[in-house]
Enzyme design. Sequence first.
Site, PDB file in Angstrom:
ATOM      1  N   GLU A 258       0.892  -1.172   0.000  1.00  0.00           N
ATOM      2  CA  GLU A 258       0.000   0.000   0.000  1.00  0.00           C
ATOM      3  C   GLU A 258       0.910   1.195   0.000  1.00  0.00           C
ATOM      4  OE1 GLU A 258      -3.126  -0.109  -0.286  1.00  0.00           O
ATOM      5  OE2 GLU A 258      -3.337  -2.266   0.009  1.00  0.00           O
ATOM      6  N   CYS A 297      -2.981   8.846   3.034  1.00  0.00           N
ATOM      7  CA  CYS A 297      -2.649   8.244   1.741  1.00  0.00           C
ATOM      8  C   CYS A 297      -3.788   8.431   0.752  1.00  0.00           C
ATOM      9  CB  CYS A 297      -2.345   6.764   1.935  1.00  0.00           C
ATOM     10  SG  CYS A 297      -3.644   5.900   2.810  1.00  0.00           S
TER      11      CYS A 297
HETATM   12  P1  NAP Z   1       8.333   5.223   4.336  1.00  0.00           P
HETATM   13  O1  NAP Z   1       9.428   6.162   4.618  1.00  0.00           O
HETATM   14  O2  NAP Z   1       8.343   4.517   3.054  1.00  0.00           O
HETATM   15  O3  NAP Z   1       8.312   4.203   5.542  1.00  0.00           O
HETATM   16  C1  NAP Z   1       7.345   3.220   5.645  1.00  0.00           C
HETATM   17  C2  NAP Z   1       7.805   2.135   6.596  1.00  0.00           C
HETATM   18  O4  NAP Z   1       8.903   1.448   6.018  1.00  0.00           O
HETATM   19  C3  NAP Z   1       8.297   2.661   7.927  1.00  0.00           C
HETATM   20  O5  NAP Z   1       7.907   1.769   8.936  1.00  0.00           O
HETATM   21  C4  NAP Z   1       9.800   2.629   7.770  1.00  0.00           C
HETATM   22  O6  NAP Z   1      10.469   2.518   8.990  1.00  0.00           O
HETATM   23  C5  NAP Z   1       9.944   1.364   6.968  1.00  0.00           C
HETATM   24  N1  NAP Z   1      11.200   1.230   6.266  1.00  0.00           N
HETATM   25  C6  NAP Z   1      11.904   2.165   5.602  1.00  0.00           C
HETATM   26  N2  NAP Z   1      13.001   1.623   5.073  1.00  0.00           N
HETATM   27  C7  NAP Z   1      13.008   0.321   5.403  1.00  0.00           C
HETATM   28  C8  NAP Z   1      13.894  -0.769   5.170  1.00  0.00           C
HETATM   29  N3  NAP Z   1      14.981  -0.614   4.450  1.00  0.00           N
HETATM   30  N4  NAP Z   1      13.585  -1.966   5.691  1.00  0.00           N
HETATM   31  C9  NAP Z   1      12.466  -2.154   6.415  1.00  0.00           C
HETATM   32  N5  NAP Z   1      11.599  -1.157   6.684  1.00  0.00           N
HETATM   33  C10 NAP Z   1      11.870   0.066   6.179  1.00  0.00           C
HETATM   34  O7  NAP Z   1       6.926   5.928   4.430  1.00  0.00           O
HETATM   35  P2  NAP Z   1       6.383   6.898   5.583  1.00  0.00           P
HETATM   36  O8  NAP Z   1       7.128   8.186   5.427  1.00  0.00           O
HETATM   37  O9  NAP Z   1       6.373   6.258   6.909  1.00  0.00           O
HETATM   38  O10 NAP Z   1       4.875   7.064   5.161  1.00  0.00           O
HETATM   39  C11 NAP Z   1       4.438   8.033   4.258  1.00  0.00           C
HETATM   40  C12 NAP Z   1       4.085   7.416   2.946  1.00  0.00           C
HETATM   41  O11 NAP Z   1       3.207   6.310   3.141  1.00  0.00           O
HETATM   42  C13 NAP Z   1       3.325   8.349   2.057  1.00  0.00           C
HETATM   43  O12 NAP Z   1       3.912   8.331   0.785  1.00  0.00           O
HETATM   44  C14 NAP Z   1       1.910   7.799   2.020  1.00  0.00           C
HETATM   45  O13 NAP Z   1       1.222   8.031   0.821  1.00  0.00           O
HETATM   46  C15 NAP Z   1       2.123   6.349   2.238  1.00  0.00           C
HETATM   47  N6  NAP Z   1       0.955   5.742   2.877  1.00  0.00           N
HETATM   48  C16 NAP Z   1       0.205   4.868   2.167  1.00  0.00           C
HETATM   49  C17 NAP Z   1      -0.905   4.279   2.741  1.00  0.00           C
HETATM   50  C18 NAP Z   1      -1.743   3.294   1.972  1.00  0.00           C
HETATM   51  O14 NAP Z   1      -2.580   2.639   2.592  1.00  0.00           O
HETATM   52  N7  NAP Z   1      -1.562   3.133   0.700  1.00  0.00           N
HETATM   53  C19 NAP Z   1      -1.258   4.590   4.052  1.00  0.00           C
HETATM   54  C20 NAP Z   1      -0.485   5.497   4.745  1.00  0.00           C
HETATM   55  C21 NAP Z   1       0.622   6.069   4.146  1.00  0.00           C
HETATM   56  P3  NAP Z   1      11.231   3.785   9.639  1.00  0.00           P
HETATM   57  O15 NAP Z   1      10.216   4.783   9.936  1.00  0.00           O
HETATM   58  O16 NAP Z   1      11.850   3.209  10.842  1.00  0.00           O
HETATM   59  O17 NAP Z   1      12.206   4.238   8.597  1.00  0.00           O
END
Ligand code: NAP
Length: 676
Positions: A258, A297
Amino acid sequence: MELIAVESLALGKWVAPGNDAAKIASAITGEAIAQIGDGALDFAAMREYAKTKGGPALRAMTYHERAKMLKALGQAIAARKGELYELSYNTGATKADSWIDIDGGIGTLMVFASKGRREMPDGHIYIDGDVEQLSKKGTFLGQHICTPLQGVAVHINAFNFPVWGMLEKLAPTLLAGVPAIVKPASQTAYLTHACVKIMMESGLLPEGAVQLVSGGTGNLLDLLDCQDVVSFTGSASTALKLRSSPHLLEQSVRFVAEQDSLNASLLGPDAKPGTEEFDLFVKEVVRELTAKAGQKCTAIRRILVPQGLEKELIDAVSARLDKTVIGDPRLETTRMGAVVSLAQRADVLEKAALIGQEAQLVYGGQDALTVDGADAVKGSFVKPALYHCADPDGAKLVHETEAFGPVSTVMGYRDLAHGCEILNRGGGSLVASVITMDGDVARQVALNSASWHGRLYINNRVSMGESTGHGSPLPHLVHGGPGRAGGGEEMGGVRGVMHYMQRTSVQGSPDILTAISGQWVTGSEEKTPPAHPFTRSFNELQIGETLWTDSREVTLEDIEHFAEFTGDTFYAHMDEEAAAANPFFPGRVAHGYLLLSFAAGLFVQPDPGPVLANTGLNDLKFMKPVSPGDSIKVRLTVKRKTRRTDEYGEVRWNVTLFNQDEEQVAEYELHTMNAY
Ligand code: NAP
């Protein structure tokens, strides 16, 4: 102020942050409030613990037992939700924002609990669809079944919904019977951690059912195989990095993604200024810009209106935004809080600047920011920004850049076909909405655009009072979308549970399929009950117990009596010539409902007893006409039993009617409620 120690939960023990722990700052004050860092988690041992403790314990429970557990978990969180609301302010969320996250998460648990009880069996095997006839005589059949995966679900969540984001994945996972390792986004993990503490302190979860990784996932993903699932929510770039890991590809590990999405909302050509729809459109746009400070999102990133209406729309949205007080989310007067961190604010402003290369800023911008009750520099506040893109066809960045904050772009469309084209330029989104009263407009959008979006939300004056909002994913409905949105699906009721189960087609004889599915399959053993089945309690009845009734002749007088008595004098029952001219009938035939009534008369045992009520019937088929002079008899078989309340359960019976030549003339599934 003492920092919150955001612990992990591994092998049933809380593990404090290590020496290398990172600090997490409040979105409102910019001051450090928590520290997080996994120290040294043994991920191989955590996975093993989930597989050997959590999985077997969950799989020993039935779907109904797990559903009851979800309900109790929801109640346990609800009883202490005040603690979560208090922490949530630090994420920049207003009370209304926290309601979406915290109460929304609890509500999701409750919906899955209720769907699990109503739509899944009180057993261990979920039956998917009907028996497939694979042979002429019916001795070799096929049936799809679903069973829980025997590994672990790794949930990687985004920062914006620390409670809902966890619970919307946990609910279907636990209902499936699969243990989870939850990894929240670091920035808001203190809130997820508090919620996991509440769940663990409730004592409701079996050992090993849930573990928590606060910090990095180390080598966890490299340990997974085909019995595990990664369920990821976050940015497209992180999803791409993780899902393209050679190990996950090699092992065919399920990866549900997602990710971000350039959602759009379209104002129907009929929804002119002055209509209720126009006002509704403005309201929805402003709500999506400001709720969670635009960090949803599903938020509306692109606003599509008929060409010529851009200015009127911008003025109406701007007037509403002028009334949106930005400030400390604890203040009652605040309507919009902060984005989650200073880094997130910098990211939003950077992305907005990119959009600004193709669109003109028509409202807001950081220079216009004023903040109530908090420091506008130290806190991560962002002024809503509205852009206008005059050339949506030539533009690229406005369709591809997600500024994950209160930023949106208005564009004009020439006609509906053009509007749909722009809707689809997001490259696949979670949700598209249309505000219209015109069914043709809605249908055209569905035909041209549905395949590009996971959800189509259509609203107008009729539904607006009860509608749930463009940006609200619901546990009953699929959440996810194609392409840019990740290509994944979550929730959608029982559909969401299937992501954590394996569908297997099982082939075999009727008795083998009955033994596996726990549901009587036509052709398998008919057990003779020691007494009439209607005198036997729910617990006494065995699957396959069968009653064969006497036979009864259906006479012309019966048919005429039934016709006069009910008023159903349809020609097929009353007019020999007209009936015979019909390709289905040899002449006058008995009413199907007369046959059903005679069937009940043949199989019912009339005395008060364990059968409490007839609650309905399914799949009624009339297979062969019954003519005056024919006889019918009935086979009544216990097909499936499901416990419902503390007093009674539902029995589903196969009822088949045969004529004097042993040909089936009708079949249906009868439902009764029977006392234990
Ligand atoms: P993100 O930076 O991609 O991080 C998402 C998750 O991935 C976090 O728990 C992060 O942990 C983890 N992560 C990052 N690098 C990783 C790695 N190498 N190995 C394992 N885990 C890793 O996204 P975000 O900034 O938290 O969220 C914002 C984004 O999410 C927006 O673009 C939004 O559109 C999207 N979103 C989508 C939905 C949906 O249902 N489609 C819902 C909500 C949000 P850390 O924080 O510890 O780095």
